[in-house]
Structures are given as C-alpha cells and as structure tokens.
Write an enzyme that holds these catalytic residues in place. Structure first.
Site, PDB file in Angstrom:
ATOM      1  N   HIS A  32      -9.264  -3.359  -2.555  1.00 54.12           N
ATOM      2  CA  HIS A  32      -8.069  -2.728  -1.740  1.00 54.12           C
ATOM      3  C   HIS A  32      -8.550  -1.287  -1.474  1.00 54.12           C
ATOM      4  CE1 HIS A  32      -3.957  -1.726  -0.389  1.00 54.12           C
ATOM      5  NE2 HIS A  32      -4.343  -0.743  -0.838  1.00 54.12           N
ATOM      6  N   GLU A  33      -8.963  -0.518  -2.874  1.00 56.97           N
ATOM      7  CA  GLU A  33      -9.466   0.852  -2.776  1.00 56.97           C
ATOM      8  C   GLU A  33     -10.517   1.216  -2.064  1.00 56.97           C
ATOM      9  OE1 GLU A  33      -7.109   2.910  -3.539  1.00 56.97           O
ATOM     10  OE2 GLU A  33      -5.417   1.524  -4.218  1.00 56.97           O
ATOM     11  N   CYS A  70       0.880  -1.137  -0.055  1.00 57.42           N
ATOM     12  CA  CYS A  70       0.046   0.038  -0.069  1.00 57.42           C
ATOM     13  C   CYS A  70       0.919   1.160  -0.062  1.00 57.42           C
ATOM     14  CB  CYS A  70      -0.942   0.116   1.280  1.00 57.42           C
ATOM     15  SG  CYS A  70      -2.080   1.565   1.373  1.00 57.42           S
ATOM     16  N   HIS A 107     -10.129   1.498   1.534  1.00 55.12           N
ATOM     17  CA  HIS A 107      -9.737   2.568   1.852  1.00 55.12           C
ATOM     18  C   HIS A 107     -10.937   3.775   2.261  1.00 55.12           C
ATOM     19  CE1 HIS A 107      -5.269   2.842   2.121  1.00 55.12           C
ATOM     20  NE2 HIS A 107      -5.275   2.079   0.849  1.00 55.12           N
TER      21      HIS A 107
END
Length: 232
Positions: free
Chosen positions: A173-174, A131, A177
């Site tokens: 993953h995004e 990351c 976030h």
C-alpha cells in the site's frame, strides 16, 4: 489503470524548500486527500535532496502524523511531498480471530526510501483496505500474500526483506503511494463501502459476506506499477 502516472514536476530544490516549510511550521501537517496532485504522481527518488538531520526530522514528523491519524503507514506524498519515503508501524491490538485470518502481527517501526516490491509466491489474499488519504471509505483489494521488498534505509544501506500477511499489505500500500497509485486502483469497486456501512453490514474477519451481498469476486486487479518488480 490505463497509463503510467507522470513523474513529479518538482526538482530537488523545490522538494527541499517544501520540506523546510513543513518542518518549520511548528504543527503537524494535514494528510492530503484524493485529488491532490502529489497522490497521482511518481515521487522523486531520494538521492540526497535532504541532509541526514532534515531527513531524520521528516521521518520523525511523519511518524507523529501516522500515530495521530491513527494509521499503520504514511507515505511522503500524503503530506504533499513528492519524495520516495514512507514510514510503517503496526502495534494495534486487534481481534484475535481477525488477526489470525489476516495473518496480522505487530510490525516494528520502519522507514523506507526508494522501495520496490515483488511477490514472494503465487498466493493472494483479499481483504477490506482503507487509506488515510481517502477518509471514510474502504474497499476489498486482492494482493500478493507475501512480498520481497528492496529499499534504502535512512542510513543509506541497501536492504532486502520479505514480508507476509498484513505486513505485506502495508508494504504494498505504501510503496504504491510513492508511484501515484491509490488502493482504489486495485480494488473491487463493487465492494466500496463507507466506514459506517461497512460496520453495519460487512464487518467480519473475511470478505465472504460482502462478496455475496455486494456482488463481487475478490480476484486481483492485474495492474502493474513502477514500484513493483515481478521477478523478486
């Protein structure tokens, strides 16, 4: 993870002012690192806080920062902006063996607003993941191999797309976030390695060598976040 991340305390005007300061700075903003509050809060849903022109400028700036890093995705909270916006793009040349095992294929540039994802099947895949907001570290994360993503395009259109392989990992993953989740929350922590130690000992297409050497299994962490919808 034992609790739901709190919502950002910033209102629409504060988010708008923050974006203006970043856009008017004339330089690429830094990527904030673990410990910054924006990375541990649920970002505000996009509902017109920015004009079409300012949204396009922010997307363009985020794409520049992503390329400069370099990375394959960047979420607005990684610039300290608590807004449900992320950019994705993967055009890197990678080792063919690793690309095949990881089902990694090019991902054209995509900007997503207010995304939610859910698994598109029962299969999971475990690989090392890093990351831009956790510089110098990698850990093994098991994620659904295919997901359905529902999101809003910058022009306001509602979209639903299926992603698989490495593209699905980027999407998850995004989106995480935007809900205050870092990949370490889902990782097998015994797999945690610095980039240098990974390169020296565990750099291979899969994770079998690392599992044996570091003593971990690669089962999913089993946590749920607001960005997920399980019945996609």
């Amino acid at each position: 993870m034992t609790h739901t991340p709190p919502r950002t305390p910033l209102g629409a005007a504060e988010i708008s002012d923050l974006v203006d300061r970043i856009l008017d700075a004339g330089t690429l903003p830094p990527i904030v690192q673990a410990g910054h509050p924006a990375l541990r809060q649920r970002a505000a849903a996009f509902d017109g806080q920015l004009s079409r022109d300012r949204l396009e400028r922010l997307i363009g700036l985020m794409r520049q920062v992503m390329h400069e890093a370099p990375g394959v995705g960047l979420a607005a909270p990684q610039l300290g902006i608590p807004l449900q916006l992320a950019v994705l793009e993967d055009q890197f040349d990678v080792d063919p063996e690793a690309a095949t095992l990881r089902r990694r294929s090019p991902l054209e540039f995509l900007a997503i607003l207010n995304p939610r994802y859910g698994p598109a099947g029962p299969t999971t895949a475990a690989f090392y993941e890093g990351c831009l907001s956790l510089n110098g570290l990698q850990a093994v994360v098991a994620r659904p191999e295919s997901v359905v993503l529902e999101f809003q395009a910058p022009d306001g259109a509602a979209q639903r797309r299926e992603f698989s392989g490495w593209q699905a990992r980027i999407v998850q993953h995004e989106t995480d976030h935007l809900n205050g989740i870092l990949y370490l929350d889902r990782a097998q922590l015994r797999s945690l390695s610095t980039n240098a130690e990974y390169a020296a000992h565990w750099a291979e297409a899969g994770t079998g060598k690392a599992q044996e050497g570091l003593g971990f299994d690669a089962t999913p962490a089993g946590i749920s976040v607001p960005g997920e919808h399980p019945d996609a």
